[in-house]
Design a protein around this motif. Structure first.
Motif, PDB file in Angstrom:
ATOM      1  N   HIS A   1       0.771  -0.980  -0.070  1.00  0.00           N
ATOM      2  CA  HIS A   1       0.159   0.007   0.006  1.00  0.00           C
ATOM      3  C   HIS A   1       0.869   1.167   0.072  1.00  0.00           C
ATOM      4  O   HIS A   1       2.083   1.211   0.315  1.00  0.00           O
ATOM      5  CB  HIS A   1      -0.745  -0.144   1.342  1.00  0.00           C
ATOM      6  CG  HIS A   1      -1.801   0.959   1.407  1.00  0.00           C
ATOM      7  ND1 HIS A   1      -1.355   2.150   1.897  1.00  0.00           N
ATOM      8  CD2 HIS A   1      -3.079   1.196   1.110  1.00  0.00           C
ATOM      9  CE1 HIS A   1      -2.598   2.961   1.760  1.00  0.00           C
ATOM     10  NE2 HIS A   1      -3.541   2.272   1.303  1.00  0.00           N
TER      11      HIS A   1
ATOM     12  N   GLN B   1      -5.784  -0.636  -0.534  1.00  0.00           N
ATOM     13  CA  GLN B   1      -5.224  -0.984  -1.832  1.00  0.00           C
ATOM     14  C   GLN B   1      -4.234  -2.236  -1.600  1.00  0.00           C
ATOM     15  O   GLN B   1      -4.023  -2.943  -2.583  1.00  0.00           O
ATOM     16  CB  GLN B   1      -4.389   0.306  -2.053  1.00  0.00           C
ATOM     17  CG  GLN B   1      -5.167   1.244  -2.793  1.00  0.00           C
ATOM     18  CD  GLN B   1      -4.344   2.561  -2.786  1.00  0.00           C
ATOM     19  OE1 GLN B   1      -3.291   2.464  -2.923  1.00  0.00           O
ATOM     20  NE2 GLN B   1      -5.140   3.720  -2.871  1.00  0.00           N
TER      21      GLN B   1
ATOM     22  N   SER C   1     -11.369   2.894  -1.240  1.00  0.00           N
ATOM     23  CA  SER C   1     -10.439   2.530  -2.368  1.00  0.00           C
ATOM     24  C   SER C   1     -11.587   2.476  -3.665  1.00  0.00           C
ATOM     25  O   SER C   1     -12.883   1.958  -3.208  1.00  0.00           O
ATOM     26  CB  SER C   1      -9.661   1.331  -2.453  1.00  0.00           C
ATOM     27  OG  SER C   1     -10.570   0.206  -2.167  1.00  0.00           O
TER      28      SER C   1
END
Ligand code: GTP
Length: 689
Positions: free
Chosen positions: A18, A115, A667
């Motif tokens: 991430h 992510q 996200s």
């Protein structure tokens, strides 16, 4: 020139994380400890050697994957840098496509972030074996056990804890190695500080014994013979056998070994490199690479060895200020030498290998020959773009291409001067070669250049590079949704173009039909007329131009089939140009008759929020024309997933922040295109008009 290392001593790995989990810092440390980086770069002061491009250094985020070769314990490790931001899906995809294993870096405080999950799922798609490094153990709030639990919970994996941290936060000083059952303690935090093997600290003895037991049980569970020896004779496998079992299970994807450390404080990197060697696959563990023959759908395979015909995949094209075009290629089989001629089977052209480079973090080495498993950069290739295969011309093979995501957002760029216009065209052409997820078109009516991409950040970077690397001065419009247009029913038209231009007449008659195709089918043309070849070609050219801007609001037309069914020509007054003009007009007429509609990108959105804000988050999504597709509970947070039109998601980051006092996160990724509701479509049309 023989190969420097046997194939089983190769590791082609990616580092995925991430944003801000510490990927760049970790990579820097790896390069330092493997002896190839002479000066330590710090992300914070913008000198990290993996960050090649200026704006990457300024933003402190790694955008482009660079492949770097380094050496550890007589193994050759190629690191393919893998970005963690979803705006760069294509970068992630292309790395995952060519690497054999990955180290996933987690922030010990944040744990599994949205992510990370996205990238994790992509890695699942490519079947990439992984290990985890829980970084930032020195931070306040670092929680190793919590992070491991989150991995099991959110990623659905079986984490195999191989280390326990010694001390936490600022007192973090080393790790307990649960395989060798000893402690590794770093005496200093300075760069290059060595660790010492010591006994396991007393206060950790009980926890280490428990963790060791859990590790043994998990591993023995995977191997009947070892389990039998343990149960029958009470024999614990020796450290080497334990490592071999873990390696097998990691490569099979059944477990994810977990290590911890602090890259910033120079702790935990050396054992992590050991784990890369011990547990991640070599190219020959992965097996033959698959592809298909040039003609027909016969599948072809190439085994991973030097004596097989050459096959490689170009996974990155970049422009280097000193060397020119650099094409990074993963070699799956065979060898290649300077002077060889390679085939790019899809482009049909040959590429001559004039120069071959091996990239280290801050130096490059000219090499004469490269082997199976290598990642090299060819200098000066002319036709090869990201995703293309290069192969032995006598044994063509087309390796599977990358999935290129749809661009969903666009900006208008206006060069300030004529000179800027020329530079901009060159810049966009070159950037397009590097990045297949970027699209450029020129609006026929306004003459404006439109650049489409994956997200706001993606477009930002393109504009930035255009300005810096190509010195283009351009006015850039605000980012807008990249709408599309399509038709909803079949229609037929018969259009005659007859015009007097001075003393010359123009005549062309075309008959065509348009009909809807499935979502994602693109634009298909078929000629069923008996028109002369150059007239039909003129009509086709007109259609290709016309489809770039549809009749609803001037957006590109997709998922439509156009059939040229007939036509008429005059002996004297007809020309390919007349047919081009006739086809353009006919297409517009047909679009209108076929009930053309506007399509908009729907995004898959995932929001992680504390319970308290759940109602507000859902209410807000509904207000954004969102459709809730799932609700879930994870640890003490709620996960809301939904499909929301991109048009309603601008500025969402701020709304979510204020709605949740900064505690919710989200996200978002493109999902599919869908027709826009009439009232909204009217609004879009009004804005364009
Ligand atoms: N306290 C602490 N900070 C760290 C550690 N590792 C990295 N950082 C800091 O975390 C920030 C992000 O680190 P990077 O290495 O740039 O992270 P990244 O994952 O490469 O980030 P992107 O390139 O933006 O994707 C920087 O300020 C680092 O100094 C660590 O072990 N401990």
């Amino acid at each position: 020139m023989p190969r420097s290392h046997a194939l089983d001593r190769y590791r082609n790995i990616g580092i995925m994380a991430h944003i801000d989990a510490g990927k760049t810092t970790t990579t820097e440390r790896i390069l330092f400890y493997t002896g190839k980086s002479y000066r330590m770069g710090e992300v914070n002061d913008g000198t990290a050697v993996m960050d090649w491009m200026e704006q990457e250094q300024e933003r402190g985020i790694t955008i482009t994957s660079a492949a770097t070769t380094c050496f550890w314990r007589d193994h050759r490790i190629n690191i393919i840098d893998t970005p963690g931001h979803v705006d760069f899906t294509i970068e992630v995809e292309r790395s995952l496509r060519v690497l054999d294993g990955a180290v996933a870096i987690f922030d010990a405080v944040a744990g599994v972030e949205p992510q990370t999950e996205t990238v994790w799922r992509q890695a699942d798609k490519y079947g990439v074996p992984r290990m985890a490094f829980v970084n930032k153990m020195d931070r306040v709030g670092a929680d190793f056990a919590g992070c491991v639990a989150m991995m099991a919970d959110r990623l659905g994996v079986r984490p195999l804890v191989l280390q326990l941290p010694i001390g936490a936060e600022s007192a973090f000083s080393g790790v307990v190695d649960l395989i060798a059952m000893r402690a590794l303690v770093w005496k200093a935090e300075t760069l290059g500080a060595e660790f010492q093997h010591t006994d396991i600290p007393e206060d950790l003895a009980a926890a280490a014994a428990d963790a060791r037991q859990a590790l043994l049980e998990a591993v023995l569970d995977l191997d009947e013979a070892a389990m039998a020896a343990y149960l029958d004779r009470g024999e614990e496998p020796a450290a080497d056998s334990l490592r071999a079992l873990i390696r097998k299970a990691t490569i099979a994807g059944t477990v994810v070994p977990v290590l911890c450390g602090s890259a910033f404080r120079n702790k935990g990197i050396q054992p992590m490199l050991d784990a890369v060697v011990d547990f991640l696959p070599a190219p020959n563990d992965i097996g033959a690479v698959k592809g298909h023959a040039l003609a027909g759908d016969r599948t072809e395979e190439r085994p991973a060895n030097d004596s097989a015909p050459f096959a490689g995949l170009a996974f990155k094209v970049m422009n280097d200020p000193y060397v020119g075009t650099l094409t990074f290629c993963r070699i799956y089989s065979g060898t290649v030498s300077v002077g060889d001629s390679l085939l790019n089977p899809l482009k049909g052209g040959r590429e001559k290998v004039g120069r071959m480079l091996l990239m280290h973090a801050n130096s490059r080495e000219d090499i004469e020959r490269a082997h199976t498993g290598d990642i090299v950069a060819f200098a000066g290739l002319e036709h090869t773009a990201t995703g293309d295969t290069l192969c032995d011309p006598t044994r063509p093979i087309v390796l599977e291409r990358l999935d290129v995501p749809e661009p969903v957002i666009e900006i208008v760029v206006e060069p300030r001067t004529e000179a800027d216009r020329e530079r901009m065209a060159a810049a966009l052409n070159r950037l397009g070669h590097e990045d297949p997820s970027m699209h450029v078109s020129v609006d026929r009516e306004s003459g404006q250049t439109v650049v489409r991409g994956m997200g706001e950040l993606h477009l930002d970077i393109i504009v930035d590079r255009m300005r810096r690397e190509f010195r283009v001065d351009a006015a850039v419009g605000a980012p807008k949704v990249a709408y599309r247009e399509t038709v909803t029913r079949k229609a037929e038209v018969d259009h005659t173009h007859a015009r007097q231009l001075g003393d010359r007449a123009q005549f062309a008659r075309v008959m065509l039909s348009v009909e809807p195709l499935a979502r994602g089918a693109g634009f298909v043309f078929e000629n069923r007329s008996s028109l002369a070849r150059d007239f039909a070609a003129g009509a086709h050219k007109g259609l290709e131009a016309a489809k770039e801007s549809g009749v609803v609001a001037g957006y590109p037309v997709v998922d439509v089939k156009v059939t040229l069914t007939g036509g008429d020509a005059h002996d004297i007054d007809s020309s390919p140009l007349a047919f081009e003009l006739a086809a353009r007009a006919a297409f517009r007429e047909a679009m209108a008759k076929a009930a053309a509609v506007l399509l908009e990108p729907l995004m898959r959105v995932e929001i992680i929020t504390p319970d308290d804000y759940m109602g507000d988050v859902i209410g807000d999504l509904n207000g954004r024309r969102g459709q809730i597709t799932g609700m879930d509970q994870r640890a003490n947070a709620r996960i809301v997933t939904g499909l929301v039109p991109l048009a309603a998601m601008f500025g969402y980051v701020n709304s979510l922040r204020s709605m949740s006092q900064g505690r919710a996160q989200y996200s978002m990724q493109f999902d599919h295109y869908e027709p826009v509701p009439q009232a909204i479509a009217d609004g879009v049309r009004a804005k364009v008009a």
